[in-house]
Design a protein around this motif. Sequence first.
Motif, mmCIF file in Angstrom:
data_model
loop_
_atom_site.group_PDB
_atom_site.id
_atom_site.type_symbol
_atom_site.label_atom_id
_atom_site.label_comp_id
_atom_site.label_asym_id
_atom_site.label_seq_id
_atom_site.Cartn_x
_atom_site.Cartn_y
_atom_site.Cartn_z
ATOM 1 N N THR A 178 -5.948 -1.540 2.185
ATOM 2 C CA THR A 178 -6.390 -2.524 1.209
ATOM 3 C C THR A 178 -6.587 -3.722 1.798
ATOM 4 N N GLU A 190 -3.307 4.830 2.085
ATOM 5 C CA GLU A 190 -3.865 3.817 1.347
ATOM 6 C C GLU A 190 -4.160 2.898 2.149
ATOM 7 N N THR A 224 0.769 -1.191 -0.035
ATOM 8 C CA THR A 224 -0.022 0.109 0.086
ATOM 9 C C THR A 224 0.931 1.188 0.120
ATOM 10 N N ALA A 240 -1.482 2.109 5.956
ATOM 11 C CA ALA A 240 -0.690 2.598 5.151
ATOM 12 C C ALA A 240 0.522 2.336 5.025
#
Length: 303
Positions: free
Chosen positions: A109, A107, A103, A123
């Motif tokens: 995910t 961010e 990432t 992140a």
Amino acid sequence: MNKDKLLEKWLNDALTDAEMETFKARNDYELNLSIVENAKLFKASEISTVEEFHKFKADYNSKKTFSKKRTLLMPILKIAAVLVIAFGVYWVLFSNPMVTVETLAMEKTKVELPDHSVVTLNALSGIEYNKTNWISKREVRLSGEAYFKVSKGKTFNVITNQGIVTVVGTRFNVKQRDQYFSVKCFEGRVKVSSNGIEKILEKGDSYQISNGIYAKRKIASSQPSWLENKSNFEAVPLKEVFAELERQYNIEIIYNDVDTERLFTGGFVNDNLKNALISITKPMNLTFELRSSKIVIIHGKNQ
């Protein structure tokens, strides 16, 4: 006047001024002018000797032979190129068993593993695992921070630079950043091995090593706060708190007379930089300056 007659007179340089104006207005004037100008560039070749002719013939035959050989080789070279490309694609898609997911700053995910275990990356974090032998060896290499929901099955290992977390089926969070390493167990049991220390964590237990100092605490939450866009800390050095702020907002922090080893307990939101800075600096008697959208200066109490 007939167009061909006008062209003939122009070629013979016999046009009157009026006829020249008419000829220049024609659509084919530029084309005719270009043809004549290019024709002036051609000239007869100089006389060559017999010896020069034989040398030219030999060179021509040599180049012709090479051209034929190259023509014959072209299909073979094309086939070889296709095979090389096909092998490269096969190697990337099928022969490389390692899967890497990373990432960026700001961010997060989710990653579903082959056994349907789910990893949520924070992140600037990443995982790597072997998809080929996953069923027989459930093992993930982690850099950064991630929350794991592990499906029941064989032993599941999370390997970091600072320790190994071993579970069977549970929910837990692992964070590994430079001199900081923590594991929080939200469900089930996990075993943590780090720096020669081995601990079993039950639901609600937190394991933390910061600058080589071990601490075990209790947690009341059911999942990591960063999943809800918040970052919480308990007795964590300020440098790690500000480092997390940099990751969540993709900024650079500059310190001005700040003791970054002081311990901080509290948190900040991950969706409003100004509010986040106030949450950190106010209880620590610090001030901040937004130099730009990407640079923040933190001032100590004497500034």
